[in-house]
Scaffold this motif. Structure first.
Motif, PDB file in Angstrom:
ATOM      1  N   ASP A 239       0.807  -1.215   0.000  1.00 23.02           N
ATOM      2  CA  ASP A 239       0.000   0.000   0.000  1.00 23.02           C
ATOM      3  C   ASP A 239       0.845   1.271   0.000  1.00 23.02           C
ATOM      4  O   ASP A 239       0.499   2.263  -0.646  1.00 23.02           O
ATOM      5  N   GLU A 240       1.975   1.269   0.694  1.00 24.13           N
ATOM      6  CA  GLU A 240       2.838   2.460   0.714  1.00 24.13           C
ATOM      7  C   GLU A 240       3.459   2.702  -0.661  1.00 24.13           C
ATOM      8  O   GLU A 240       3.541   3.840  -1.125  1.00 24.13           O
ATOM      9  N   ALA A 241       3.904   1.629  -1.300  1.00 25.26           N
ATOM     10  CA  ALA A 241       4.478   1.751  -2.644  1.00 25.26           C
ATOM     11  C   ALA A 241       3.416   2.246  -3.629  1.00 25.26           C
ATOM     12  O   ALA A 241       3.711   3.045  -4.524  1.00 25.26           O
ATOM     13  N   CYS A 242       2.182   1.798  -3.441  1.00 24.74           N
ATOM     14  CA  CYS A 242       1.075   2.244  -4.295  1.00 24.74           C
ATOM     15  C   CYS A 242       0.854   3.746  -4.135  1.00 24.74           C
ATOM     16  O   CYS A 242       0.701   4.471  -5.130  1.00 24.74           O
ATOM     17  N   LYS A 243       0.825   4.214  -2.893  1.00 20.55           N
ATOM     18  CA  LYS A 243       0.600   5.635  -2.637  1.00 20.55           C
ATOM     19  C   LYS A 243       1.733   6.488  -3.219  1.00 20.55           C
ATOM     20  O   LYS A 243       1.488   7.546  -3.810  1.00 20.55           O
ATOM     21  N   LYS A 244       2.972   6.025  -3.080  1.00 17.67           N
ATOM     22  CA  LYS A 244       4.112   6.755  -3.642  1.00 17.67           C
ATOM     23  C   LYS A 244       4.032   6.793  -5.173  1.00 17.67           C
ATOM     24  O   LYS A 244       4.349   7.814  -5.794  1.00 17.67           O
ATOM     25  N   ALA A 245       3.601   5.679  -5.774  1.00 27.32           N
ATOM     26  CA  ALA A 245       3.463   5.639  -7.232  1.00 27.32           C
ATOM     27  C   ALA A 245       2.400   6.630  -7.707  1.00 27.32           C
ATOM     28  O   ALA A 245       2.603   7.343  -8.699  1.00 27.32           O
ATOM     29  N   LEU A 246       1.266   6.712  -6.992  1.00 22.45           N
ATOM     30  CA  LEU A 246       0.215   7.673  -7.338  1.00 22.45           C
ATOM     31  C   LEU A 246       0.715   9.109  -7.232  1.00 22.45           C
ATOM     32  O   LEU A 246       0.429   9.950  -8.094  1.00 22.45           O
TER      33      LEU A 246
END
Length: 507
Positions: A239-246
């Motif tokens: 989830d953290e990697a997803c948020k950073k990608a967004l």
């Protein structure tokens, strides 16, 4: 009053474009879209038209190679057979690439799958460049199969990647770039094929390798760009990697709405694990999505656009256009495609997907009816043959501005994450089988039906219009789970799929 309406329309479109540019340039989204495009659908578009110009040179190369090997002039039938293998085995490679999408993309992720595809494309380019000096037409055949594999893998991954990086409000315009780059590739294949550029006998092997330059750019740049946020969150659980990608894609923000949508989709996936293509075919809950996908792809490919792209020279020659003018007319076709896709981007989020499908198909059918009439009457007056190219230009505008522009968006919207990979495998298999079928059958249709060859295309376009008008739900602005519920509620003979599933459960 009319001037005021026109001014308001122009001002509204300007505001939309300014808003889109602001959103696309706040992060790395625009750069990622361009990098994906030049080594994704651009490659397939280029390879669709690249053989048109150098075909006589390659056939002469085959002829001279066989003569040097065997000491006798080969029969025209032998040369034609080898040439047809070079053309048609591209679809075989595309089929293999489409079948491998689920395994490669699921294992490596979207970003590394695109890089892998570009690396394989470099191998194909090395075969093409070496074939002329090695005097081996077999190397061209191998290269075409490998090129087909990269096209089958990269185009499906490209479309999937675009759908997974785009927020709900921008899903239409972002996924539309897939079709824009494909048409740009077609135009580039026609442009580089001109004798003034690379369309000369001594340069035909370099002409076939032009997309390799863009593959190198992708291999260098793409590792520094974000992975698909949906892939990171739903499939990898990061989830953290997803948020950073967004945030890297679309600028700083909390993206609470997007994360909640992914969370709801992840909960649905936990209840139903990712499916194989065979399991997806057996799943009654996605029956209407599969029927929609199959119908739209059949209508897109069989309504005439593929035939116009591959056999435009033969079509315009039959219409009575002078030979020396045909190459410039085909360049106009490619330019029309690009301009139409750009214009479609301003409409798709305003009018919705459903209207663009049924209206586009309907107008395409009208174009083919009139094209049949003008081809039948082409000898009645000197100006009649010139109406047919005008009708084909109109057909391209209606096709690109309607079904073709909306298809990549729709396919990404109608399947949730657990079904999407399997759906893209099935879509790719269907697409490449139809491309191979059209390549084999269309020349015989032209010679057999003469001026009535477009009646078949008009029938498929009419079928697409009727199906999308009566059965396709609107998907604009809805979450993927909401769209799935819309499909389950479709009624045929008073019954919906959800009712059938409930009945099966009770039994």
């Amino acid at each position: 009053h009319r001037l005021v309406l026109v001014h308001c329309f122009i001002k509204s479109n300007q505001d939309i474009m300014e808003t889109l540019l602001q959103q696309l340039t706040r992060g790395d989204a625009l750069l990622l879209i361009i990098i994906l495009g030049v080594s994704g659908s651009f490659q397939q578009g280029y390879q669709t038209t690249e053989l048109s110009s150098p075909s006589p040179y390659i056939q002469r190369f085959i002829n001279s190679t066989l003569y040097e090997r065997h000491g006798e002039i080969p029969s025209p039938k032998t040369v034609t057979m080898i040439w047809s293998l070079i053309v048609s085995l591209y679809a075989l490679g595309g089929l293999c690439g489409a079948i491998s999408v689920k395994y490669i993309t699921g294992t490596l992720g979207r970003k590394r799958a695109m890089i892998c595809s570009s690396c394989v494309g470099l191998v194909a380019a090395a075969f093409v460049l070496s074939s002329k000096y090695a005097k081996s037409f077999e190397m061209i055949i191998v290269a075409r199969i490998v090129y087909g594999f990269t096209a089958g893998l990269s185009t499906s991954t490209h479309s999937m990647y675009l759908g997974e990086i785009s927020p709900r409000k921008l899903r239409g315009i972002v996924t539309l770039s897939y079709s824009t780059f494909q048409s740009l590739g077609k135009l580039s294949g026609q442009l580089f094929g001109l004798s003034e550029i690379l369309g000369r006998e001594e340069l035909w092997n370099f002409l076939l390798c032009v997309p390799t330059f863009f593959s190198v750019i992708q291999i260098v740049v793409l590792p520094f760009l974000p992975e698909s946020p949906r892939y990171l969150f739903i499939e990898k659980g990061e989830d953290e990697a997803c948020k950073k990608a967004l945030q890297r894609l679309w600028g700083k923000g909390d993206y609470k709405m997007e994360m909640e949508e992914m969370l709801a989709e992840q909960a649905a996936i936990n209840a139903a694990k990712p499916k194989t293509p065979l399991q997806l075919l057996k799943d009654r809950s996605v029956r209407w999505q599969l029927i929609t996908m199959v119908t739209i792809y059949v209508c897109n490919l069989m309504s005439g656009m593929t035939a116009v792209s591959v056999f435009s020279f033969d079509i315009f020659l039959q219409a009575g256009i002078p030979k020396d003018m045909i190459r410039y007319v085909t360049l106009g076709l490619g330019l029309t495609e690009i301009l139409t896709f750009v214009s479609c981007g301003m409409l798709i989020e305003r009018t919705g997907r459903r209207v663009m499908f049924w209206m586009g198909y309907g107008l395409m059918a009208v174009c083919w009816v009139f094209a049949t009439v003008t081809l039948t009457l082409k000898d009645s007056n000197y100006w009649v043959p010139y109406i047919t190219p005008c009708l084909i230009f109109l057909f391209i505008i209606f096709f690109c501005g309607g079904p073709s522009g909306s298809t990549p968006t729709l396919i990404n919207e109608i399947f949730i994450q657990s079904d999407r990979l399997a759906a893209f495998v099935l879509t790719g298999i269907q697409r490449w089988l139809l491309v191979a079928l059209i390549g084999l059958v269309f020349p015989f249709i032209v010679s057999g039906l003469d001026s009535y060859c477009f009646v078949m295309f008009g029938c498929f376009a009419l079928m697409g219009s009727a199906f999308t008008f009566f059965f396709l739900p609107e998907t604009k602005g809805k979450t993927l789970l909401e769209i799935s519920k819309e499909f389950r509620s479709i009624n045929v003979c008073g019954k919906s799929i959800s009712e059938d599933i409930v009945m099966d459960t009770k039994l």
